[in-house]
Design a protein around this motif. Structure first.
Motif, PDB file in Angstrom:
ATOM      1  N   GLN A  58      40.384  38.033  42.100  1.00  0.00           N
ATOM      2  CA  GLN A  58      40.780  37.363  43.228  1.00  0.00           C
ATOM      3  C   GLN A  58      41.754  36.321  43.434  1.00  0.00           C
ATOM      4  OE1 GLN A  58      36.857  36.216  44.619  1.00  0.00           O
ATOM      5  NE2 GLN A  58      36.307  38.199  45.740  1.00  0.00           N
ATOM      6  N   CYS A  59      41.506  35.271  42.366  1.00  0.00           N
ATOM      7  CA  CYS A  59      42.345  34.316  42.277  1.00  0.00           C
ATOM      8  C   CYS A  59      43.693  34.493  41.823  1.00  0.00           C
ATOM      9  CB  CYS A  59      41.747  33.221  41.168  1.00  0.00           C
ATOM     10  SG  CYS A  59      42.119  31.589  41.523  1.00  0.00           S
ATOM     11  N   LYS A  60      43.512  35.556  40.902  1.00  0.00           N
ATOM     12  CA  LYS A  60      44.967  36.049  40.282  1.00  0.00           C
ATOM     13  C   LYS A  60      45.780  36.706  41.480  1.00  0.00           C
ATOM     14  CE  LYS A  60      43.956  38.575  36.758  1.00  0.00           C
ATOM     15  NZ  LYS A  60      43.758  39.336  35.483  1.00  0.00           N
ATOM     16  N   GLU A  61      45.050  37.657  42.256  1.00  0.00           N
ATOM     17  CA  GLU A  61      45.645  38.256  43.346  1.00  0.00           C
ATOM     18  C   GLU A  61      46.357  37.451  44.505  1.00  0.00           C
ATOM     19  OE1 GLU A  61      42.892  42.366  43.415  1.00  0.00           O
ATOM     20  OE2 GLU A  61      42.473  40.512  44.898  1.00  0.00           O
ATOM     21  N   THR A  62      45.777  36.146  44.628  1.00  0.00           N
ATOM     22  CA  THR A  62      46.228  35.195  45.584  1.00  0.00           C
ATOM     23  C   THR A  62      47.213  34.033  45.243  1.00  0.00           C
ATOM     24  OG1 THR A  62      44.124  34.159  45.533  1.00  0.00           O
ATOM     25  CG2 THR A  62      44.396  35.872  47.191  1.00  0.00           C
ATOM     26  N   LEU A  63      47.481  34.478  43.721  1.00  0.00           N
ATOM     27  CA  LEU A  63      48.353  33.410  43.161  1.00  0.00           C
ATOM     28  C   LEU A  63      47.686  32.060  43.180  1.00  0.00           C
ATOM     29  CD1 LEU A  63      51.762  34.490  44.385  1.00  0.00           C
ATOM     30  CD2 LEU A  63      50.642  35.227  42.309  1.00  0.00           C
ATOM     31  N   VAL A  64      46.419  32.042  42.726  1.00  0.00           N
ATOM     32  CA  VAL A  64      45.731  30.914  42.373  1.00  0.00           C
ATOM     33  C   VAL A  64      45.720  29.775  43.618  1.00  0.00           C
ATOM     34  CG1 VAL A  64      45.244  28.921  40.996  1.00  0.00           C
ATOM     35  CG2 VAL A  64      46.107  30.911  40.152  1.00  0.00           C
ATOM     36  N   VAL A  65      46.552  29.492  44.161  1.00  0.00           N
ATOM     37  CA  VAL A  65      46.594  28.442  45.209  1.00  0.00           C
ATOM     38  C   VAL A  65      45.893  29.244  46.484  1.00  0.00           C
ATOM     39  CG1 VAL A  65      48.964  28.710  46.137  1.00  0.00           C
ATOM     40  CG2 VAL A  65      47.631  26.415  46.467  1.00  0.00           C
ATOM     41  N   GLY A  66      46.356  30.312  46.918  1.00  0.00           N
ATOM     42  CA  GLY A  66      45.815  31.132  48.113  1.00  0.00           C
ATOM     43  C   GLY A  66      44.520  31.413  47.969  1.00  0.00           C
ATOM     44  N   PHE A  67      43.742  31.672  46.713  1.00  0.00           N
ATOM     45  CA  PHE A  67      42.244  31.741  46.738  1.00  0.00           C
ATOM     46  C   PHE A  67      41.736  30.565  47.303  1.00  0.00           C
ATOM     47  CE2 PHE A  67      38.473  30.749  44.516  1.00  0.00           C
ATOM     48  CZ  PHE A  67      37.632  32.043  44.620  1.00  0.00           C
ATOM     49  N   TYR A  68      42.056  29.270  46.789  1.00  0.00           N
ATOM     50  CA  TYR A  68      41.195  28.102  47.170  1.00  0.00           C
ATOM     51  C   TYR A  68      41.742  27.629  48.567  1.00  0.00           C
ATOM     52  CZ  TYR A  68      40.134  27.611  42.126  1.00  0.00           C
ATOM     53  OH  TYR A  68      39.563  28.127  40.886  1.00  0.00           O
ATOM     54  N   THR A  69      42.854  27.946  49.215  1.00  0.00           N
ATOM     55  CA  THR A  69      43.201  27.952  50.448  1.00  0.00           C
ATOM     56  C   THR A  69      42.301  28.812  51.182  1.00  0.00           C
ATOM     57  OG1 THR A  69      45.342  27.151  49.836  1.00  0.00           O
ATOM     58  CG2 THR A  69      45.028  27.767  52.285  1.00  0.00           C
ATOM     59  N   ILE A  70      42.299  29.736  51.156  1.00  0.00           N
ATOM     60  CA  ILE A  70      41.333  30.873  51.950  1.00  0.00           C
ATOM     61  C   ILE A  70      39.973  30.498  51.852  1.00  0.00           C
ATOM     62  CG2 ILE A  70      40.822  33.098  52.188  1.00  0.00           C
ATOM     63  CD1 ILE A  70      43.501  33.935  51.318  1.00  0.00           C
ATOM     64  N   PHE A  71      39.498  30.178  50.746  1.00  0.00           N
ATOM     65  CA  PHE A  71      38.131  29.704  50.306  1.00  0.00           C
ATOM     66  C   PHE A  71      37.721  28.711  51.283  1.00  0.00           C
ATOM     67  CE2 PHE A  71      34.332  28.154  48.184  1.00  0.00           C
ATOM     68  CZ  PHE A  71      33.891  29.218  47.553  1.00  0.00           C
ATOM     69  N   ILE A  72      38.586  27.521  51.141  1.00  0.00           N
ATOM     70  CA  ILE A  72      38.277  26.154  51.714  1.00  0.00           C
ATOM     71  C   ILE A  72      38.452  26.235  53.338  1.00  0.00           C
ATOM     72  CG2 ILE A  72      39.094  23.880  52.453  1.00  0.00           C
ATOM     73  CD1 ILE A  72      39.775  23.903  49.350  1.00  0.00           C
ATOM     74  N   LEU A  73      39.424  27.033  53.882  1.00  0.00           N
ATOM     75  CA  LEU A  73      39.327  27.211  55.513  1.00  0.00           C
ATOM     76  C   LEU A  73      38.556  28.365  55.712  1.00  0.00           C
ATOM     77  CD1 LEU A  73      43.218  27.744  55.688  1.00  0.00           C
ATOM     78  CD2 LEU A  73      42.032  25.760  56.318  1.00  0.00           C
TER      79      LEU A  73
END
Length: 120
Positions: A58-73
């Motif tokens: 999932q992290c690779k699909e969202t280019l790392v920063v997207g994963f953490y942004t979506i996760f936190i939000l």
């Protein structure tokens, strides 16, 4: 696939594992912080590693920063939605729903469609 995760085994009494477990009210057996997967060194079940490897994908699909942004939000939104219930807020994050749903499916990573978490 860019590359595989770096797997690190750590003792269950590790401060970070203990802290995360208390915050989210979950048993802390593994944690993915890209590009590492930290696994409780007492864990022998493959499903925990699969759960964390799903997060790695999932992290690779969202280019790392997207994963953490979506996760936190999504976690913040869920805290409001579930009126402060951190455990329920956590397990209802779409990334967690996918990982929990398929962590016992041995061939899931080979069969998994890209961005499968969007369907959860």
């Amino acid at each position: 696939m860019w590359f595989n995760p770096i797997i690190i085994r750590i003792p269950p009494s590790n401060f970070f594992f203990t802290l995360i477990a208390r915050i989210f009210d979950v048993e802390m057996l593994g944690l993915m912080i890209f590009p590492f997967i930290f696994i409780n060194d007492e864990v022998t079940e493959r499903n925990i590693l699969l759960h964390e490897t799903i997060h790695f994908q999932q992290c690779k699909e969202t280019l790392v920063v997207g994963f953490y942004t979506i996760f936190i939000l999504e976690f913040i939104f869920n805290i409001l939605k579930y009126r402060g219930d951190l455990h329920t807020a956590y397990i209802n994050i779409r990334f967690e729903r996918e990982a929990y749903a398929y962590m016992n499916s041995c061939n899931y990573l080979e069969e998994r469609e890209a961005f499968a978490w969007l369907k959860e």
